[in-house]
Design a protein around this motif. Structure first.
Motif, PDB file in Angstrom:
ATOM      1  N   ILE A  30       0.834  -1.206   0.000  1.00  0.00           N
ATOM      2  CA  ILE A  30       0.000   0.000   0.000  1.00  0.00           C
ATOM      3  C   ILE A  30       0.870   1.258   0.000  1.00  0.00           C
ATOM      4  N   LEU A  31       1.895   1.278   0.846  1.00  0.00           N
ATOM      5  CA  LEU A  31       2.766   2.455   0.898  1.00  0.00           C
ATOM      6  C   LEU A  31       3.584   2.594  -0.379  1.00  0.00           C
ATOM      7  N   ASP A  32       4.068   1.494  -0.916  1.00  0.00           N
ATOM      8  CA  ASP A  32       4.802   1.541  -2.179  1.00  0.00           C
ATOM      9  C   ASP A  32       3.908   2.020  -3.323  1.00  0.00           C
ATOM     10  N   ALA A  33       2.629   1.665  -3.255  1.00  0.00           N
ATOM     11  CA  ALA A  33       1.698   2.073  -4.315  1.00  0.00           C
ATOM     12  C   ALA A  33       1.382   3.552  -4.259  1.00  0.00           C
ATOM     13  N   THR A  40      11.334   3.562   3.664  1.00  0.00           N
ATOM     14  CA  THR A  40      12.248   4.601   4.151  1.00  0.00           C
ATOM     15  C   THR A  40      11.525   5.590   5.051  1.00  0.00           C
ATOM     16  N   GLN A  41      12.306   6.242   5.916  1.00  0.00           N
ATOM     17  CA  GLN A  41      11.759   7.324   6.732  1.00  0.00           C
ATOM     18  C   GLN A  41      11.192   8.424   5.838  1.00  0.00           C
ATOM     19  N   GLU A  42      11.861   8.685   4.716  1.00  0.00           N
ATOM     20  CA  GLU A  42      11.402   9.742   3.814  1.00  0.00           C
ATOM     21  C   GLU A  42      10.018   9.431   3.248  1.00  0.00           C
ATOM     22  N   ARG A  43       9.793   8.137   2.953  1.00  0.00           N
ATOM     23  CA  ARG A  43       8.466   7.749   2.445  1.00  0.00           C
ATOM     24  C   ARG A  43       7.391   7.964   3.511  1.00  0.00           C
ATOM     25  N   VAL A  44       7.681   7.600   4.734  1.00  0.00           N
ATOM     26  CA  VAL A  44       6.723   7.834   5.821  1.00  0.00           C
ATOM     27  C   VAL A  44       6.487   9.324   6.007  1.00  0.00           C
ATOM     28  N   ASP A  45       7.572  10.113   5.988  1.00  0.00           N
ATOM     29  CA  ASP A  45       7.454  11.557   6.194  1.00  0.00           C
ATOM     30  C   ASP A  45       6.562  12.216   5.144  1.00  0.00           C
TER      31      ASP A  45
END
Length: 569
Positions: A331-334, A358-363
């Motif tokens: 879901i996050l990658d999408a 990655t933290q950047e993706r969460v941020d």
């Protein structure tokens, strides 16, 4: 005062400052939006199987919820909201709660899609607002709903639903604007304007438009809440047409978007996995359509649950074989920002610690979610609500009168042999409300209130979804026609989906349909207030429905009544 607490600072600076102070656990908590009920904050909810608010806030660092249930009055909701905000305020960073809700202003009572109106003003369902063809009325409804939501602290509308109801059997048609893309776009844009206002800010309610990229083309009309309805099909090649309403709402400024459960089948370049997991589909939304708002999945894609005493597997269509961690990562990658109906932030923490996310993706997602809170004024003047004002605003006489008027206006007259408008002083035999006589033989006119037919799909949660055949049972047809033969009869049919009215029309003196109308508004409509026009075709037969293509609007052969039909009386 910390920089993010200073209301004079620019929003983006406040977001960056707060984000820089958050732990990974606090960030992960923002990525989940689960259900909550308005009970004591330290008690779990046994009926819905939900943790306590304190467990959500203190244990999981969550600050987004969808409010279930229908509290008795506005004061009760407002007081609960303020208690919850105080709990959030006391945490290390004091991040405020954002409370969302499914629609609360109609007649539907399905905990998976909408709730009874309770203390709020009651209006026709979305189909009925579409039937009025009145864009100004649509915006008025949304503005009134905005004021009522704002008064009790509801700041995200998990609506509007702009799917095209191109498959007549689909159980979710009731929440749509029908099967025409142009009308849906016009009414949906007015809906967004009414909820969000001319400038998005502290007086707005954020709209989460659903279900991208259009949830109407369900195979055989079955619903993807359930495994047997997971396939979404395009035999007519109309994928692009189902995108049109979303484009209109993006232009109107909708803030959030919810992908559907459905698993697309047979689309070139698009994997056969549910839309919430589907990177090409979410890339279409982000890159091609330019959407930079919040993407929140539909509810319950990751973990198995229980609903109404029945097992309720995750709607992980096409990825059923994946683990919970793998589903969250997908879901996050999408490109999803938030997981609806889930409460497992520890999974995100684990994925980051493993180096899979990655933290950047969460941020990136947390930044979107925090920015929405700041813009809504939740860190500042809108953290708490005025309980006395809530009691005065919600369900006010003015708002209720507007809803009643809209209910009557949405009633659609299909046939009339001259019995309408209804004359005063008639002896009425009624079914569905109290008439003036109790025997059709003693009546001048009969008024029969019917519900569009459906097949029971299962117990528990499934029972709320009206699916299957649109034919009335033979015994009911015989009974209704016997009354019609005895006394001039007005048939009033509540349409949460199209119904096959063919066997009933000839014998009735008049046939009208409603989309949520109380007895008073119905009688007003029969006396001349009705001005609705059909928001979809009414098929002539189930054979025509079964032969039609799920993704193609107006595809049933020789419909009994066409889109836009409606008589004046």
């Amino acid at each position: 005062m910390r920089e993010y607490e200073d209301p004079t600072r620019p929003v983006d600076e406040r977001v960056d400052d707060l984000l820089g102070r958050m732990t990974l656990e606090e960030k992960a908590g923002q990525l989940f939006q689960h259900m909550i009920t308005s009970g004591p904050l330290d008690e779990s909810d046994a009926v819905f199987g939900l943790p306590s608010a304190k467990e959500y806030v203190l244990g999981k660092h969550m600050t987004h919820w969808n409010l279930l249930g229908v509290p008795g009055d506005a004061r009760e909701i407002a007081e609960w909201h303020n208690r919850l905000q105080a709990l959030c305020h006391e945490t290390r960073l004091g991040i405020p709660a954002t409370i969302a809700t499914d629609p609360r202003h109609g007649f539907t009572d399905n905990p998976g899609t909408a709730l009874l109106s309770g203390p709020f003003s009651q209006w026709p369902e979305t189909l009925g607002l579409a039937a009025t063809r009145d864009v100004a009325l649509m915006e008025q409804h949304a503005d009134i709903a905005r004021q009522e939501y704002l008064a009790v602290g509801l700041r995200t509308a998990l609506h509007p639903q702009v799917d095209l109801a191109t498959e007549p059997r689909w159980a979710r048609a009731n929440g749509t604007f029908g099967e025409d893309a142009t009308l849906t776009g016009q009414m949906g844009a007015a809906y967004v304007r009414g909820f969000q206002g001319p400038v998005f800010g502290a007086d707005s309610v954020s709209t989460m438009t659903k279900h991208f990229p259009g949830g109407g083309p369900q195979k055989d009309g079955e619903d993807p809440h359930f495994a047997y309805g997971r396939e979404q099909v395009y035999p007519g090649g109309r994928f692009a047409e189902h995108l049109e309403p979303f484009k209109a709402l993006l232009a109107a400024g909708t803030r959030q978007m919810m992908p559907y459960y459905g698993m697309p089948v047979g689309l070139e370049g698009i994997p056969e996995v549910g839309f919430g997991f589907n990177k090409p589909v979410l890339d279409l939304l982000r890159d091609d359509l330019g959407f930079d708002g919040i993407i929140c999945t539909d509810w319950g894609l990751v973990t198995d649950a229980e609903a109404f005493g029945q097992p309720f597997p995750a709607r992980a269509w096409g990825v059923e074989h994946l683990s919970v961690e793998d589903r969250v990562a997908l879901i996050l990658d999408a490109g999803g920002d938030q997981l609806g109906g889930e409460a497992c932030p520890e999974v995100v923490v684990s994925l980051v610690q493993q180096g899979r996310i990655t933290q950047e993706r969460v941020d990136a997602s947390v930044r979107r979610l925090l920015r929405e809170k700041f813009l809504l004024g939740l860190f500042d003047e809108r953290r708490y609500v005025d309980v006395d004002a809530a009691a005065a605003i919600v369900g006010s006489d003015e708002f209720r009168a507007a809803g009643v008027s809209a209910q009557a206006a949405a009633v659609t007259v299909l046939t009339n042999d001259g019995i309408l408008p209804l004359a005063p002083g008639l002896r009425i035999y009624a079914e569905g409300f109290e008439g003036t006589v109790h025997d059709p033989a003693d009546a001048d006119v009969a008024i029969l209130r019917l519900q569009a037919p459906y097949e029971q799909r299962g117990p528990g949660f499934e029972s709320f979804f009206h699916a299957g055949s649109l034919d009335f049972p033979a015994a009911e047809i015989e009974r209704v026609n016997a009354i019609s033969a005895q006394v001039p009869t007005i048939l009033d049919v509540y349409l949460d989906r199209p119904a096959i009215l063919t066997p009933l029309v000839e014998g009735a003196a008049a046939v009208v349909v409603n989309f949520g109308a109380g007895t008073g508004p119905l009688l007003d409509a029969l006396r001349g207030a009705a001005r609705g026009r059909l928001p979809f075709d009414l098929p002539r037969s189930m054979a025509a429905v079964e032969a039609s293509r799920e993704d193609v609007p107006f595809d049933t052969a020789d419909p009994l009544f066409r889109f836009g039909h409606g008589l004046t009386v």
